[in-house]
Design a protein around this motif. Structure first.
Motif, PDB file in Angstrom:
ATOM      1  N   THR A  81       0.838  -1.187   0.000  1.00 26.28           N
ATOM      2  CA  THR A  81       0.000   0.000   0.000  1.00 26.28           C
ATOM      3  C   THR A  81       0.880   1.246   0.000  1.00 26.28           C
ATOM      4  N   ALA A  82       0.267   2.387  -0.258  1.00 30.46           N
ATOM      5  CA  ALA A  82       1.008   3.648  -0.333  1.00 30.46           C
ATOM      6  C   ALA A  82       1.823   3.873   0.940  1.00 30.46           C
ATOM      7  N   GLY A  83       3.061   4.297   0.770  1.00 26.26           N
ATOM      8  CA  GLY A  83       3.941   4.535   1.908  1.00 26.26           C
ATOM      9  C   GLY A  83       4.758   3.321   2.294  1.00 26.26           C
ATOM     10  N   GLU A  84       4.698   2.244   1.474  1.00 26.34           N
ATOM     11  CA  GLU A  84       5.443   1.027   1.781  1.00 26.34           C
ATOM     12  C   GLU A  84       6.455   0.705   0.686  1.00 26.34           C
ATOM     13  N   VAL A  85       7.468  -0.071   1.088  1.00 22.17           N
ATOM     14  CA  VAL A  85       8.500  -0.560   0.177  1.00 22.17           C
ATOM     15  C   VAL A  85       8.446  -2.078   0.199  1.00 22.17           C
ATOM     16  N   CYS A  86       8.605  -2.698  -0.963  1.00 22.10           N
ATOM     17  CA  CYS A  86       8.551  -4.155  -1.050  1.00 22.10           C
ATOM     18  C   CYS A  86       9.710  -4.785  -0.281  1.00 22.10           C
ATOM     19  N   ALA A  87       9.385  -5.708   0.638  1.00 22.80           N
ATOM     20  CA  ALA A  87      10.415  -6.381   1.430  1.00 22.80           C
ATOM     21  C   ALA A  87      11.363  -7.178   0.546  1.00 22.80           C
ATOM     22  N   LEU A  88      10.833  -7.839  -0.468  1.00 24.00           N
ATOM     23  CA  LEU A  88      11.677  -8.627  -1.370  1.00 24.00           C
ATOM     24  C   LEU A  88      12.691  -7.751  -2.085  1.00 24.00           C
ATOM     25  N   LEU A  89      12.265  -6.540  -2.428  1.00 21.12           N
ATOM     26  CA  LEU A  89      13.153  -5.619  -3.132  1.00 21.12           C
ATOM     27  C   LEU A  89      14.326  -5.219  -2.253  1.00 21.12           C
ATOM     28  N   VAL A  90      14.042  -4.915  -1.000  1.00 24.66           N
ATOM     29  CA  VAL A  90      15.101  -4.520  -0.063  1.00 24.66           C
ATOM     30  C   VAL A  90      16.053  -5.683   0.207  1.00 24.66           C
ATOM     31  N   LEU A  91      15.501  -6.843   0.536  1.00 24.98           N
ATOM     32  CA  LEU A  91      16.330  -7.984   0.913  1.00 24.98           C
ATOM     33  C   LEU A  91      17.133  -8.526  -0.264  1.00 24.98           C
ATOM     34  N   SER A  92      16.548  -8.553  -1.452  1.00 18.67           N
ATOM     35  CA  SER A  92      17.306  -9.025  -2.612  1.00 18.67           C
ATOM     36  C   SER A  92      18.428  -8.054  -2.944  1.00 18.67           C
ATOM     37  N   GLY A  93      18.161  -6.748  -2.781  1.00 17.58           N
ATOM     38  CA  GLY A  93      19.205  -5.764  -3.058  1.00 17.58           C
ATOM     39  C   GLY A  93      20.359  -5.845  -2.088  1.00 17.58           C
ATOM     40  N   LEU A  94      20.052  -5.974  -0.807  1.00 14.48           N
ATOM     41  CA  LEU A  94      21.111  -6.045   0.200  1.00 14.48           C
ATOM     42  C   LEU A  94      21.905  -7.342   0.110  1.00 14.48           C
ATOM     43  N   SER A  95      21.267  -8.417  -0.354  1.00 18.26           N
ATOM     44  CA  SER A  95      21.958  -9.706  -0.455  1.00 18.26           C
ATOM     45  C   SER A  95      22.657  -9.901  -1.792  1.00 18.26           C
ATOM     46  N   ILE A 129      15.626   6.724   7.278  1.00 21.67           N
ATOM     47  CA  ILE A 129      15.106   5.896   6.185  1.00 21.67           C
ATOM     48  C   ILE A 129      15.196   4.425   6.563  1.00 21.67           C
ATOM     49  N   ARG A 130      16.312   4.047   7.148  1.00 23.95           N
ATOM     50  CA  ARG A 130      16.500   2.647   7.548  1.00 23.95           C
ATOM     51  C   ARG A 130      15.423   2.228   8.549  1.00 23.95           C
ATOM     52  N   GLY A 131      15.151   3.075   9.531  1.00 22.50           N
ATOM     53  CA  GLY A 131      14.152   2.749  10.541  1.00 22.50           C
ATOM     54  C   GLY A 131      12.758   2.640   9.944  1.00 22.50           C
ATOM     55  N   ALA A 132      12.408   3.577   9.062  1.00 23.57           N
ATOM     56  CA  ALA A 132      11.072   3.559   8.461  1.00 23.57           C
ATOM     57  C   ALA A 132      10.891   2.344   7.555  1.00 23.57           C
ATOM     58  N   VAL A 133      11.888   2.066   6.720  1.00 21.72           N
ATOM     59  CA  VAL A 133      11.774   0.967   5.764  1.00 21.72           C
ATOM     60  C   VAL A 133      11.768  -0.382   6.475  1.00 21.72           C
ATOM     61  N   PHE A 134      12.707  -0.590   7.404  1.00 24.66           N
ATOM     62  CA  PHE A 134      12.769  -1.887   8.075  1.00 24.66           C
ATOM     63  C   PHE A 134      11.624  -2.067   9.061  1.00 24.66           C
ATOM     64  N   GLY A 135      11.118  -0.969   9.618  1.00 22.86           N
ATOM     65  CA  GLY A 135       9.916  -1.075  10.439  1.00 22.86           C
ATOM     66  C   GLY A 135       8.734  -1.527   9.594  1.00 22.86           C
ATOM     67  N   GLY A 136       8.658  -0.996   8.363  1.00 22.10           N
ATOM     68  CA  GLY A 136       7.611  -1.414   7.437  1.00 22.10           C
ATOM     69  C   GLY A 136       7.764  -2.863   7.030  1.00 22.10           C
ATOM     70  N   LEU A 137       9.010  -3.303   6.853  1.00 20.22           N
ATOM     71  CA  LEU A 137       9.257  -4.701   6.494  1.00 20.22           C
ATOM     72  C   LEU A 137       8.802  -5.635   7.604  1.00 20.22           C
ATOM     73  N   LEU A 138       9.087  -5.251   8.853  1.00 21.23           N
ATOM     74  CA  LEU A 138       8.664  -6.069   9.985  1.00 21.23           C
ATOM     75  C   LEU A 138       7.147  -6.186  10.021  1.00 21.23           C
ATOM     76  N   ASP A 139       6.462  -5.067   9.822  1.00 22.05           N
ATOM     77  CA  ASP A 139       5.000  -5.082   9.796  1.00 22.05           C
ATOM     78  C   ASP A 139       4.502  -5.992   8.671  1.00 22.05           C
TER      79      ASP A 139
END
Length: 227
Positions: A81-95, A129-139
């Motif tokens: 939903t609006a205001g969120e980042v895809c968890a797969l996108l973050v984790l695949s990028g970092l890995s 940014i890290r806190g907002a994005v990873f907090g969203g990933l946890l949710d």
């Protein structure tokens, strides 16, 4: 597609959806080569090939994150939903791994795209940014867990009714979804969904045609959800 540069973002709707991006400097925006793109419902807004080049922030609308198996079968992983980042996108990028899914618009959506290196760099250098994005990933992960538990305990009628009600409303009773798309969302087969839709139509709860369903008696569908 709208290209934005540096200072433009200070008065943009981007910051309404992602206040954490206020910490990005004008110089960093220029390096990120940001663009805002609009997509109609049902269109693919992000796929495996783009994962190597971009990071994406959803500004408006809702989208479905799914994975295509080797046999061609599709499974929905989560919704965005609006205001969120895809968890797969973050984790695949970092890995350093390829993006394993595809993101499809459920409604008309607007998304911000930035260069992948900037996207990953912001996560590592900006605590906000890290806190907002990873907090969203946890949710998001907790939401996926709840969905899995819910599917185990809910009947097919309850899952199907929930999917139909989620994508419609009293004011907008029409949903443009095929039986296959509904089956993918609730983790069933198209044939099973088709039988249930036919039953609802015979009961006068819905009207349906090729690629669309109109909710006629919403209360009856809501009664399938239980407590």
């Amino acid at each position: 597609m709208k290209h934005l540069h540096g200072i433009d973002f200070l008065n943009s709707r981007v910051l309404d959806a992602f206040p954490c991006l206020r910490v990005v400097t004008p110089e960093e925006w220029v390096e990120a080569r940001p663009t805002i793109r609009k997509f109609p419902a049902k269109s693919c807004i992000f796929q495996r090939e783009e994962g190597a080049d971009y990071g994406m922030f959803l500004l408006s609308g809702t989208a479905r994150i799914s994975r295509i198996a080797e046999d061609g079968g599709e499974s929905i992983i989560s919704t965005l939903t609006a205001g969120e980042v895809c968890a797969l996108l973050v984790l695949s990028g970092l890995s350093g791994r390829d993006y394993p899914g595809t993101i499809t618009a459920e409604s008309e959506v607007e998304a911000l795209f930035v260069a992948k290196q900037s996207f990953l760099g912001w996560l590592q250098t900006h605590a906000e940014i890290r806190g907002a994005v990873f907090g969203g990933l946890l949710d998001g992960l907790l939401r996926i867990s709840e969905q899995i538990d819910g599917r185990r305990s809910e009947s097919l009628d309850a899952r199907l009714a929930k999917a139909m009600l989620r994508t419609s409303s009293e004011r907008k009773p029409l949903l443009n979804m095929t039986h296959h798309e509904l089956a993918v969302e609730i983790g069933s087969s198209r044939e099973v969904v088709s039988r249930a839709v036919r039953r609802y139509r015979q009961q006068g709860w819905i009207e349906s045609g090729r690629g669309w369903i109109r909710i006629v008696r919403r209360v009856e569908l809501e009664s399938l959800l239980g407590d």
